[in-house]
Design a protein around this motif. Sequence first.
Motif, PDB file in Angstrom:
ATOM      1  N   LEU A 181     -15.744  89.343 -84.861  1.00  0.00           N
ATOM      2  CA  LEU A 181     -16.031  90.309 -83.802  1.00  0.00           C
ATOM      3  C   LEU A 181     -16.836  89.435 -83.071  1.00  0.00           C
ATOM      4  CD1 LEU A 181     -17.637  92.668 -82.194  1.00  0.00           C
ATOM      5  CD2 LEU A 181     -19.780  92.692 -83.182  1.00  0.00           C
ATOM      6  N   ALA A 182     -16.444  88.392 -83.039  1.00  0.00           N
ATOM      7  CA  ALA A 182     -17.284  87.059 -82.828  1.00  0.00           C
ATOM      8  C   ALA A 182     -16.389  86.351 -82.138  1.00  0.00           C
ATOM      9  CB  ALA A 182     -18.012  85.957 -83.703  1.00  0.00           C
ATOM     10  N   LEU A 183     -14.437  87.017 -82.523  1.00  0.00           N
ATOM     11  CA  LEU A 183     -13.306  86.673 -82.068  1.00  0.00           C
ATOM     12  C   LEU A 183     -13.414  87.419 -81.345  1.00  0.00           C
ATOM     13  CD1 LEU A 183     -11.222  85.542 -85.122  1.00  0.00           C
ATOM     14  CD2 LEU A 183     -12.286  84.089 -83.403  1.00  0.00           C
ATOM     15  N   ARG A 184     -13.098  88.281 -81.165  1.00  0.00           N
ATOM     16  CA  ARG A 184     -13.258  89.810 -80.223  1.00  0.00           C
ATOM     17  C   ARG A 184     -13.589  89.113 -78.785  1.00  0.00           C
ATOM     18  NH1 ARG A 184     -10.919  94.733 -81.891  1.00  0.00           N
ATOM     19  NH2 ARG A 184     -10.888  95.592 -79.059  1.00  0.00           N
ATOM     20  N   ILE A 185     -15.479  88.746 -79.081  1.00  0.00           N
ATOM     21  CA  ILE A 185     -16.446  88.438 -78.102  1.00  0.00           C
ATOM     22  C   ILE A 185     -15.367  87.470 -77.084  1.00  0.00           C
ATOM     23  CG2 ILE A 185     -18.750  87.442 -77.026  1.00  0.00           C
ATOM     24  CD1 ILE A 185     -19.685  89.662 -79.978  1.00  0.00           C
ATOM     25  N   ALA A 186     -15.072  85.638 -77.757  1.00  0.00           N
ATOM     26  CA  ALA A 186     -14.461  85.047 -77.143  1.00  0.00           C
ATOM     27  C   ALA A 186     -13.079  85.518 -76.874  1.00  0.00           C
ATOM     28  CB  ALA A 186     -13.646  84.440 -78.320  1.00  0.00           C
ATOM     29  N   GLU A 187     -12.143  86.586 -77.084  1.00  0.00           N
ATOM     30  CA  GLU A 187     -10.901  87.317 -76.242  1.00  0.00           C
ATOM     31  C   GLU A 187     -11.906  87.817 -74.750  1.00  0.00           C
ATOM     32  OE1 GLU A 187      -8.899  89.548 -79.136  1.00  0.00           O
ATOM     33  OE2 GLU A 187      -8.716  88.116 -80.380  1.00  0.00           O
ATOM     34  N   ALA A 188     -12.555  88.816 -75.185  1.00  0.00           N
ATOM     35  CA  ALA A 188     -13.159  88.929 -74.253  1.00  0.00           C
ATOM     36  C   ALA A 188     -13.257  88.599 -72.872  1.00  0.00           C
ATOM     37  CB  ALA A 188     -14.675  90.389 -74.143  1.00  0.00           C
ATOM     38  N   PHE A 189     -14.049  87.172 -73.114  1.00  0.00           N
ATOM     39  CA  PHE A 189     -14.469  86.516 -72.282  1.00  0.00           C
ATOM     40  C   PHE A 189     -12.897  85.530 -71.646  1.00  0.00           C
ATOM     41  CE2 PHE A 189     -18.361  86.904 -73.729  1.00  0.00           C
ATOM     42  CZ  PHE A 189     -19.320  87.380 -72.289  1.00  0.00           C
ATOM     43  N   GLU A 202     -29.070  71.510 -91.275  1.00  0.00           N
ATOM     44  CA  GLU A 202     -29.112  72.092 -90.441  1.00  0.00           C
ATOM     45  C   GLU A 202     -28.627  71.759 -88.905  1.00  0.00           C
ATOM     46  OE1 GLU A 202     -32.803  75.508 -90.645  1.00  0.00           O
ATOM     47  OE2 GLU A 202     -32.842  73.179 -91.936  1.00  0.00           O
ATOM     48  N   ILE A 203     -29.191  70.685 -88.859  1.00  0.00           N
ATOM     49  CA  ILE A 203     -28.866  69.213 -87.484  1.00  0.00           C
ATOM     50  C   ILE A 203     -28.186  69.515 -87.432  1.00  0.00           C
ATOM     51  CG2 ILE A 203     -29.805  67.297 -86.412  1.00  0.00           C
ATOM     52  CD1 ILE A 203     -32.286  67.258 -88.738  1.00  0.00           C
ATOM     53  N   LEU A 204     -27.056  68.864 -88.584  1.00  0.00           N
ATOM     54  CA  LEU A 204     -25.037  68.641 -88.489  1.00  0.00           C
ATOM     55  C   LEU A 204     -25.414  69.799 -87.452  1.00  0.00           C
ATOM     56  CD1 LEU A 204     -22.562  67.226 -88.561  1.00  0.00           C
ATOM     57  CD2 LEU A 204     -22.747  67.797 -90.895  1.00  0.00           C
ATOM     58  N   ALA A 205     -25.029  71.701 -88.721  1.00  0.00           N
ATOM     59  CA  ALA A 205     -25.373  72.171 -87.535  1.00  0.00           C
ATOM     60  C   ALA A 205     -25.015  72.335 -86.198  1.00  0.00           C
ATOM     61  CB  ALA A 205     -24.900  73.708 -88.356  1.00  0.00           C
ATOM     62  N   ALA A 206     -26.482  72.328 -85.217  1.00  0.00           N
ATOM     63  CA  ALA A 206     -27.044  72.765 -84.571  1.00  0.00           C
ATOM     64  C   ALA A 206     -25.773  71.249 -83.782  1.00  0.00           C
ATOM     65  CB  ALA A 206     -28.370  71.829 -84.233  1.00  0.00           C
ATOM     66  N   ILE A 207     -25.801  69.616 -83.995  1.00  0.00           N
ATOM     67  CA  ILE A 207     -24.709  68.936 -83.378  1.00  0.00           C
ATOM     68  C   ILE A 207     -23.742  69.573 -83.002  1.00  0.00           C
ATOM     69  CG2 ILE A 207     -23.964  66.349 -83.324  1.00  0.00           C
ATOM     70  CD1 ILE A 207     -26.363  65.937 -84.664  1.00  0.00           C
ATOM     71  N   THR A 208     -22.607  70.125 -83.849  1.00  0.00           N
ATOM     72  CA  THR A 208     -21.360  70.760 -84.307  1.00  0.00           C
ATOM     73  C   THR A 208     -21.439  71.642 -83.118  1.00  0.00           C
ATOM     74  OG1 THR A 208     -21.530  69.980 -86.089  1.00  0.00           O
ATOM     75  CG2 THR A 208     -19.269  71.232 -85.702  1.00  0.00           C
ATOM     76  N   ALA A 209     -22.152  72.599 -83.333  1.00  0.00           N
ATOM     77  CA  ALA A 209     -22.521  73.865 -82.071  1.00  0.00           C
ATOM     78  C   ALA A 209     -22.327  73.377 -80.709  1.00  0.00           C
ATOM     79  CB  ALA A 209     -23.354  74.710 -82.183  1.00  0.00           C
ATOM     80  N   THR A 210     -23.266  72.144 -80.292  1.00  0.00           N
ATOM     81  CA  THR A 210     -23.240  71.404 -79.157  1.00  0.00           C
ATOM     82  C   THR A 210     -21.955  70.757 -79.055  1.00  0.00           C
ATOM     83  OG1 THR A 210     -25.579  71.217 -79.861  1.00  0.00           O
ATOM     84  CG2 THR A 210     -25.031  70.055 -78.300  1.00  0.00           C
ATOM     85  N   LEU A 211     -21.571  70.064 -79.304  1.00  0.00           N
ATOM     86  CA  LEU A 211     -20.444  69.617 -79.208  1.00  0.00           C
ATOM     87  C   LEU A 211     -19.373  70.196 -79.486  1.00  0.00           C
ATOM     88  CD1 LEU A 211     -21.966  65.983 -80.345  1.00  0.00           C
ATOM     89  CD2 LEU A 211     -22.020  66.806 -77.818  1.00  0.00           C
ATOM     90  N   GLY A 212     -18.949  70.881 -80.499  1.00  0.00           N
ATOM     91  CA  GLY A 212     -18.257  71.897 -80.251  1.00  0.00           C
ATOM     92  C   GLY A 212     -17.106  71.861 -79.379  1.00  0.00           C
ATOM     93  N   ASP A 213     -15.961  72.659 -79.143  1.00  0.00           N
ATOM     94  CA  ASP A 213     -15.242  73.040 -78.656  1.00  0.00           C
ATOM     95  C   ASP A 213     -14.144  73.875 -78.907  1.00  0.00           C
ATOM     96  OD1 ASP A 213     -14.720  70.938 -76.911  1.00  0.00           O
ATOM     97  OD2 ASP A 213     -13.776  69.746 -77.912  1.00  0.00           O
ATOM     98  N   GLY A 214     -15.383  75.447 -79.313  1.00  0.00           N
ATOM     99  CA  GLY A 214     -15.037  76.401 -79.429  1.00  0.00           C
ATOM    100  C   GLY A 214     -14.578  76.998 -78.415  1.00  0.00           C
ATOM    101  N   PRO A 215     -13.778  78.234 -78.486  1.00  0.00           N
ATOM    102  CA  PRO A 215     -13.743  79.186 -77.590  1.00  0.00           C
ATOM    103  C   PRO A 215     -15.323  79.399 -76.478  1.00  0.00           C
ATOM    104  CG  PRO A 215     -13.042  80.372 -79.509  1.00  0.00           C
ATOM    105  CD  PRO A 215     -13.212  78.765 -79.501  1.00  0.00           C
ATOM    106  N   ASP A 233     -20.505  78.706 -84.751  1.00  0.00           N
ATOM    107  CA  ASP A 233     -19.012  77.998 -84.505  1.00  0.00           C
ATOM    108  C   ASP A 233     -18.139  78.647 -83.769  1.00  0.00           C
ATOM    109  OD1 ASP A 233     -20.330  77.192 -87.236  1.00  0.00           O
ATOM    110  OD2 ASP A 233     -19.606  79.176 -88.269  1.00  0.00           O
ATOM    111  N   LEU A 234     -18.030  79.489 -82.908  1.00  0.00           N
ATOM    112  CA  LEU A 234     -17.711  79.199 -81.636  1.00  0.00           C
ATOM    113  C   LEU A 234     -17.208  78.845 -80.443  1.00  0.00           C
ATOM    114  CD1 LEU A 234     -15.923  82.859 -81.786  1.00  0.00           C
ATOM    115  CD2 LEU A 234     -15.126  80.546 -82.972  1.00  0.00           C
ATOM    116  N   GLY A 235     -18.537  77.864 -80.928  1.00  0.00           N
ATOM    117  CA  GLY A 235     -19.121  77.248 -79.295  1.00  0.00           C
ATOM    118  C   GLY A 235     -20.286  77.941 -78.822  1.00  0.00           C
ATOM    119  N   ALA A 236     -21.159  78.981 -79.227  1.00  0.00           N
ATOM    120  CA  ALA A 236     -21.833  79.604 -78.643  1.00  0.00           C
ATOM    121  C   ALA A 236     -23.226  78.854 -78.132  1.00  0.00           C
ATOM    122  CB  ALA A 236     -21.695  80.869 -78.204  1.00  0.00           C
TER     123      ALA A 236
END
Length: 396
Positions: free
Chosen positions: A387-395, A170-183, A224-227
Amino acid sequence: MLAGRRITLIIGGGIAAYKCLELIRLLRGAGASVTPVLTAGGAQFVTPLSLAALAGEQVFQNLFDLKDEAEMGHIQLSRASDLVVVAPCTADLMARMAGGHADDLATTLLMATDKRVLIAPAMNVRMWEHPATQRNLAVLQGDGVLRIGPDEGDMACGEFGPGRMAEPAEILAAITATLGDGPLKGRHVLVTSGPTHEPIDPVRYIANRSSGAQGAALAAALRDLGARVSFVTGPASVPPPPGVEVHRVETAQQMLDAALAALPADAAICAAAVADWRVANAGAQKMKKGASGLPVLEFAENPDILATLSAHARRPALVVGFAAETETVEAHATAKRARKGCDWIVANDVSAHTGIMGGAENAVTLITEEGADPWPRLPKTEVARRLALRIAEAFA
């Protein structure tokens, strides 16, 4: 996932410190380098040798180390990493962080850093629920400190409740979300999920069959998309995903209060199956069967969370609602979008024969100002990803 990233890991003095050995292994497996900083309390549970062997780097312990401080080591440590992680973050460490103390290497580093800080609290349930700890948590969150956990469960002291440190994955996932370079990196998304429970009396309530699976999948996909995800959940049967900020509620009013407290946000996804009505004359004591006949329940409308967010002064740029229908799905959802003032509606047929409510799959139609876009029946995780990808496209 974390190739080239540097993590400074501060290990506090709690039994959960042993989990940091696995966390280091996972971080290195994801491509990150880890610099351990071992507090005096942490050294009672794990050894510098075991940390150094797994991290492949020097373990730092002493603020007044002559060799390291000759080069202002605590300043270099505080600036060299991409993220500072405190795990386990004990009640004492939280208090000293909130108070701005700098009386050992760990707290001095935390005061000197210009990087983001992620804490993984771990303590006895009574310590976690103590007003002082909750005040300290509010101060830290107000300062921009990120948090993962604590989880609920059995503790080493024999008690049960919130206070267990989040698991290493879980901590790894939080770190990845914090530092990830998703859209969606840098975006804050509010997600409501699960049912609400509206009390009839202290032991009975009105609810629905929502499992919270679709909302939890959405929160994970957005993460997972960085939000940064604020996840407001009713009493769902599906647990929240790791790496998101969880706010647990029961009633519709509590869900609205938590959603408004999470603002400002770039987007709000109202996936919760909120009860439309509550019992206005809920009993203060358990209602008993008797000769007086059946009790009469008086109903009142619950607050409309989707409409409130859509009309709010701090309205998110994108507001998405859900419409669970059993007939004329598209027509009802289109009318709901106009009535609520939201941008999109995700509509689905939850008739009993579909198995969707409480099931693992969903078949949705996305309603926007451009019209209706029906999607095929898919696993809820895939609906969430789309849906998450559609949201990323909207932004974008």
